[in-house]
Enzyme design. Structure first.
Site, PDB file in Angstrom:
ATOM      1  N   HIS A 102      70.128  43.645 -33.133  1.00 12.99           N
ATOM      2  CA  HIS A 102      69.831  44.543 -32.017  1.00 12.99           C
ATOM      3  C   HIS A 102      69.850  45.972 -32.576  1.00 12.99           C
ATOM      4  O   HIS A 102      70.527  46.242 -33.569  1.00 12.99           O
ATOM      5  CB  HIS A 102      70.902  44.490 -30.922  1.00 12.99           C
ATOM      6  CG  HIS A 102      71.110  43.161 -30.289  1.00 12.99           C
ATOM      7  ND1 HIS A 102      71.941  42.209 -30.822  1.00 12.99           N
ATOM      8  CD2 HIS A 102      70.629  42.639 -29.134  1.00 12.99           C
ATOM      9  CE1 HIS A 102      71.963  41.151 -30.031  1.00 12.99           C
ATOM     10  NE2 HIS A 102      71.175  41.380 -29.003  1.00 12.99           N
ATOM     11  N   ASP A 105      73.301  47.376 -33.137  1.00 12.71           N
ATOM     12  CA  ASP A 105      74.092  46.712 -34.181  1.00 12.71           C
ATOM     13  C   ASP A 105      74.067  47.475 -35.495  1.00 12.71           C
ATOM     14  O   ASP A 105      75.008  47.377 -36.291  1.00 12.71           O
ATOM     15  CB  ASP A 105      73.547  45.300 -34.470  1.00 12.71           C
ATOM     16  CG  ASP A 105      73.569  44.381 -33.281  1.00 12.71           C
ATOM     17  OD1 ASP A 105      74.358  44.628 -32.354  1.00 12.71           O
ATOM     18  OD2 ASP A 105      72.800  43.398 -33.288  1.00 12.71           O
ATOM     19  N   GLU A 269      68.475  28.961 -27.382  1.00 10.88           N
ATOM     20  CA  GLU A 269      69.840  28.906 -27.899  1.00 10.88           C
ATOM     21  C   GLU A 269      70.519  27.646 -27.391  1.00 10.88           C
ATOM     22  O   GLU A 269      70.469  27.336 -26.205  1.00 10.88           O
ATOM     23  CB  GLU A 269      70.634  30.141 -27.477  1.00 10.88           C
ATOM     24  CG  GLU A 269      72.073  30.097 -27.970  1.00 10.88           C
ATOM     25  CD  GLU A 269      72.854  31.361 -27.675  1.00 10.88           C
ATOM     26  OE1 GLU A 269      74.033  31.237 -27.285  1.00 10.88           O
ATOM     27  OE2 GLU A 269      72.299  32.464 -27.839  1.00 10.88           O
TER      28      GLU A 269
END
EC number: 5.3.1.5
Length: 437
Positions: A102, A105, A269
């Site tokens: 991201h 991050d 996910e």
């Protein structure tokens, strides 16, 4: 300083199933050819920045337990650079090709939109340098549109258009950075694109705005010449109670509504699949059937907990079923297996980061070997084909023929006095086949 955090560890190599080296792969032999493709190319592993290098080991009941050097003090330019250096060094030590991030991050903390953009731009310059130094690539980038308090009611679905615009700024920069860094995909995870109470929510407005936001992202992708895939990551809830991208089938309906079904795929996910009441393999099979399987976030949940625990995958049996669906879909094009997983809060050593990733990598590699054996054996797929063979016959083709009406089909049933013969689904036999490999 940061790269030295892993100085005591050698590059992880394949040593085979009989190895007793805790820092070796037993199943992940990247150059092994399976079904005509190298294992590395089948799996396309990636390390995520957020859980591995940003999470301090905190939870809602206690402060962080990790003492990573880049987490000491404020996340200023120095610590952000140290974190980036550590991340790319770690990915190289694992000998996997990709990483994911991201925007927040990889950058120093910033106040205000101008400072935010400047800080992120500095981070992208450094990442470009580090990718060359360590020989690693970007699987996908994304923007964090859920962490800052401005996004407490979402970004694309926020009641305030100023928040929508702030989010647009972040996504523009993150998408352009992904393009510059050679990223293969760009992900949108709508963690707060949903609602907590219907009492203060206009669902119609929020969904229209969500569709508009996604359409703008796709348009910008084409304007800048980005050739990668735009991905949505489904999740039913957490942090919001009701999220609009609940599961793969819901996302596909949303994409169809806004004419984006040929532009956007899904990043599935495992833990999100189980939170939605599905199995991981169900979500993969659904994405395959709908033609929108893009990439995978590899992890697992806890069967006793109803939240997103993001543990490393460790069940070869479960992942064999998932790998069957991936192989049947033709494998990855741009996507890969990103480890959206974190070590446990008590796993405070640098070695634990290796153990978590090595275990997950070997589990998936082992599952690939087993799934390939099932494909090569052919019994399971032959049974499935035989079970649906009637749809290739005269009646099956007639049902799907242009111009055939409901009345036409009903008349055939009456005229032929149809009395269908029941046939066993042989579920137990299928399960036994899986357990034999």
């Amino acid at each position: 300083m940061s790269a030295d955090y892993f100085a005591d560890f050698q590059t992880v190599r394949y040593e085979g199933p009989d190895s007793d080296n805790d820092f070796a792969y037993r199943w992940y032999d990247k150059d092994r050819v399976i079904l005509g493709k190298r294992m590395e190319d089948h799996l396309r592993f990636a390390v995520c920045m957020w859980h591995t290098f940003c999470w301090p080991g905190s939870d809602v009941f206690g402060a962080g337990t990790f003492t990573r050097p880049w987490l000491q003090g404020p996340m200023d330019a120095r610590n952000a650079a140290a974190k980036r250096e550590a991340a790319l060094a770690f990915v190289e030590k694992l000998d996997v090709p990709f990483y994911c991030f991201h925007d927040v991050d990889v950058m120093a903390e910033a106040e205000g939109i101008g400072e935010f953009r400047s800080s992120f731009a500095e981070a992208v310059d450094h990442l470009e340098e580090l990718q060359g130094k360590h020989g690693r690539k970007l699987l996908w980038g994304t923007a964090n549109l859920f962490g800052h308090p401005r996004y407490m009611a979402g970004a694309a679905t926020n009641p305030d258009p100023e928040v929508f615009a702030w989010g647009a700024s972040q996504v523009r920069d993150a998408l352009e950075a992904t393009h510059r860094l050679g990223g293969a995909n760009y992900v949108l995870w709508g963690g707060r694109e949903g609602y907590d109470s219907i009492l203060n929510t206009e669902i119609g407005i929020e969904q229209e705005n969500f569709g508009r936001f996604l359409s703008l992202v796709v348009d910008h992708k084409h304007r800048i010449g980005f050739k990668g895939t735009i991905l949505i990551e489904p999740k039913p809830h957490e942090p919001t109670k009701h999220q609009y991208d609940f599961d793969t089938q819901t996302v596909f309906g949303f994409l169809k509504r806004f004419g984006l079904e040929s532009e956007v795929k899904v990043n599935i996910e495992a833990n999100h699949a189980t939170l939605s009441g599905h199995t991981f393999e169900h979500e993969l099979a659904m994405a395959r059937a709908l033609g929108i399987l893009g990439s995978i976030d590899a992890n697992r949940g806890d069967h006793q907990n109803g939240w997103d625990t993001d543990q490393f995958p460790n069940s070869v049996e479960e992942l064999t079923l998932a790998m069957l669906e991936l192989i049947r879909a033709g494998g990855f094009t741009d996507g890969g297996f990103n480890f959206d997983a974190k070590v446990r809060r008590q796993s405070i050593d640098a070695a634990d980061l290796f153990h978590g990733h090595i275990g997950g990598i070997d589990t998936i590699a082992h599952a690939l070997v087993k799934a390939a054996a099932l494909i090569e054996d052919g019994k399971l797929d032959a049974f499935r084909a035989e079970r649906y063979a009637g749809w290739q016959g005269e009646l099956g083709r007639k049902i799907h023929a242009d111009g055939t009406t409901l009345a036409d089909i009903a008349d055939i049933a009456v005229a032929r006095d149809l009395a269908p013969v029941r046939r066993s689904g042989r579920q137990e036999w299928c399960e036994n086949l899986i357990n034999r490999v």
